[in-house]
Write an enzyme that holds these catalytic residues in place. Structure first.
Site, PDB file in Angstrom:
ATOM      1  N   SER B 135       0.843  -1.189   0.000  1.00 44.90           N
ATOM      2  CA  SER B 135       0.000   0.000   0.000  1.00 44.90           C
ATOM      3  C   SER B 135       0.885   1.247   0.000  1.00 44.90           C
ATOM      4  O   SER B 135       1.752   1.357  -0.852  1.00 44.90           O
ATOM      5  CB  SER B 135      -0.949  -0.062   1.209  1.00 44.90           C
ATOM      6  OG  SER B 135      -2.023   0.815   1.067  1.00 44.90           O
ATOM      7  N   ASP B 293      -8.453  -7.280  -4.064  1.00 46.70           N
ATOM      8  CA  ASP B 293      -8.170  -5.884  -3.693  1.00 46.70           C
ATOM      9  C   ASP B 293      -8.969  -4.949  -4.596  1.00 46.70           C
ATOM     10  O   ASP B 293      -8.725  -4.891  -5.794  1.00 46.70           O
ATOM     11  CB  ASP B 293      -6.661  -5.632  -3.848  1.00 46.70           C
ATOM     12  CG  ASP B 293      -6.206  -4.297  -3.272  1.00 46.70           C
ATOM     13  OD1 ASP B 293      -7.042  -3.396  -3.096  1.00 46.70           O
ATOM     14  OD2 ASP B 293      -4.994  -4.168  -3.003  1.00 46.70           O
ATOM     15  N   HIS B 322      -7.746  -5.621   0.069  1.00 42.47           N
ATOM     16  CA  HIS B 322      -6.453  -4.945   0.181  1.00 42.47           C
ATOM     17  C   HIS B 322      -5.683  -5.365   1.437  1.00 42.47           C
ATOM     18  O   HIS B 322      -4.478  -5.596   1.398  1.00 42.47           O
ATOM     19  CB  HIS B 322      -6.717  -3.436   0.193  1.00 42.47           C
ATOM     20  CG  HIS B 322      -5.496  -2.592   0.217  1.00 42.47           C
ATOM     21  ND1 HIS B 322      -4.559  -2.607  -0.794  1.00 42.47           N
ATOM     22  CD2 HIS B 322      -5.043  -1.697   1.131  1.00 42.47           C
ATOM     23  CE1 HIS B 322      -3.588  -1.759  -0.506  1.00 42.47           C
ATOM     24  NE2 HIS B 322      -3.859  -1.194   0.658  1.00 42.47           N
TER      25      HIS B 322
END
Lengths: 345, 345
Positions: B135, B293, B322
């Site tokens: 991320s 995700d 995610h």
């Protein structure tokens, strides 16, 4: 096409026991109800939608299209809780002379369908050839299935048989954005100071869930917008614009109640085992899903198509996400018209 | 493992020209830097993450795992703008004796990497065997690629080469939720009255984007929660809990600046054509994506793997969305360890 009309139902009782007298129901129609009263098509609108189907689904009307008003009597009635004419938090309480506002109960999807049934009875409708709608409209379609004496076929679009935890989570953050607005005041706000910012934020969240990674990237990417730092990215400007636009045309109490209404959606509530209830929906059904819908993903329409005994699945392949049911109108019309010719005629 | 340590960098200038003196950088390390200084592994943390990698990625440590501290010197430094010890809106401005708060500039991902480079230089690191993170951590990994004299390999996880319009939209509704809090006051709030409700709502939105339809439905479905009407659905109670938990450990100005930092992420900014810039990242790279995700969809990792000339793609199949990069730790470790053995040794 006639303009919007309002009928008043003498009395209506919600599932939760709330009873209202002189209940307004706003609706629009296209085509003529035949003498047998058996050529009705019911269109169900979505969360912030309205009864003007010719406006938002215009391409579905016409000879050879989904709705042929030479043959069909098309009707769309405004749902309970929506600000466009049917009983809602904006309705004046005759006892107080004030709007119901926050005192308005949570209308279930079933309540809306029960009220609309009274409208159809009043209009002399004896058979509904097809019930069709997307998103919250699709929830109504699935509830109409249980009016077995009336409804002959179903087209639920971009919806599931019950509101998912995922969708409840999205609803909840939108409601919290409204509740967090200092003007919210537990729903007892004034016309002069509504919780506009909270409602705009709710819409920004919702608009994003209605679209997709691909659609936003194709349209905006990392383009820089006009108007200075706050709109540095065009994407941000678009969201702000969408938020402001909803504030101009919607009411926060209505928005909260309608999201709660959607959260109540569960065809099995009070009817037994979920899959058995799905199996009891025996009308010919065209389930329509959109492959890029993150909100009501295709798995939900696959489930409906698998468990409804007379259902088939049509998947619309489009990049726009959930909102594709309002965007891919030509393909939608063709799919529905072909299905009607093949299965219903 | 040592505890968190803070080094002070004499001076640091942001990309936007903002200059700070006596800049604190908080970090943690595991294992020993060897005498050649060439056994470093840089772990980059995510938006609300911290430097305690052993806490949130514990299963990645050990013989045969992703990080072998018999051989690796693992370091994780806190990013600029995060409330856990590095320069941020919570840092005291020596001139005023007050926190920087809303006057704090937007740190780019590149700024954080540039600052962390100074830390590595200070510690005597000569080579980084691997940069890894998910991320926002993955964004740092991709920026570390341009420190070509130092960084030998990359493992960007659940990320793309530039922040998408889709992710900018999600960031924006979260920021607006904070800005809408009556305590926000343009970021000049007091310790006693922070914009907690707005920050909680931002977290509710974010938490939903981090998960998936399947994970929420498997865990919560339509289960009814405890504690009355407001928590009618367990799903709602979970979101409220997650919102409150972040409020206890995070700061609203930090949250706003970090989301803006993520929005700034674009490896091509100032470097030329996007695809050519991707093609210039020549280090051996393992791109990791998660098939569920919705925030950084697999298409983004496919793009990285396609255009980085020495990259391969590992897809983790998991229902959690995610956040799977923080949940599927065993599989993640195995994929990385196998890749390190095969490609790097």
């Amino acid at each position: 096409m006639s303009g919007p009309v309002t009928k008043v139902i003498d009395e209506f009782t919600f599932e939760d026991g709330s009873t209202f007298g002189a209940v307004p129901v706003a609706y629009q129609t296209w085509g003529q109800l035949n003498s047998a009263g058996d050529n009705c098509v019911v269109v169900c609108h979505a969360l912030t939608g309205n009864t003007n189907v010719a406006d938002w689904w215009g391409e579905l009307f016409g000879p050879g299209r989904a709705f042929d008003t030479e043959k069909d009597f098309v009707i769309c009635a405004n749902v309970i809780g929506s600000p466009y004419g049917t009983l809602s938090p904006l309705t004046l309480d005759s006892r107080s002379g004030e709007r119901f506002a926050a005192s308005f109960p949570v209308p279930t999807i079933r309540d809306t369908v029960n009220l609309h049934r009274k409208l159809l009875d009043l209009l002399g409708v004896k058979r509904v050839r097809m019930c069709i709608g997307g998103s919250m409209g699709g929830m109504q379609v699935l509830e109409w299935a249980f009016h077995r004496d009336l409804v002959e076929s179903l087209v639920p679009i971009a919806v599931g048989g019950r509101h998912s935890a995922w969708c409840i989570a999205w609803s909840e953050s939108q409601r919290q954005a409204i509740f967090g607005d200092p003007h919210w005041n537990d729903g007892r706000y004034t016309d002069e100071s509504p919780p506009s910012l909270g409602l705009a934020i709710a819409r920004m969240i919702a608009m994003t869930t209605y679209r997709s990674f691909t659609s936003f990237n194709q349209r905006f990417g990392r383009a820089v917008g006009e108007g200075g730092a706050d709109a540095q990215f065009a994407m941000k400007g678009y969201l702000h614009y969408q938020g402001a636009k909803l504030v101009d045309r919607f009411d926060a109490n209505c928005y909260v109640r309608l999201t709660e209404s959607m959260d109540s959606h569960d065809v099995a509530r009070g009817r037994g085992d979920y899959l058995e209830v799905l199996a009891s929906i025996t009308q010919p059904t065209l389930v329509v899903g959109i492959d890029s819908d993150i909100l009501y993903p295709i798995a939900e329409q696959e489930e409906l198509a698998a468990y409804l005994p007379n259902a088939e699945l049509a998947v619309i392949s489009a990049p726009h996400g959930h909102d594709s049911f309002l965007i891919e109108r030509i393909e939608l019309s063709e799919r529905i018209a072909e299905w009607r010719r093949r299965v219903l005629e």
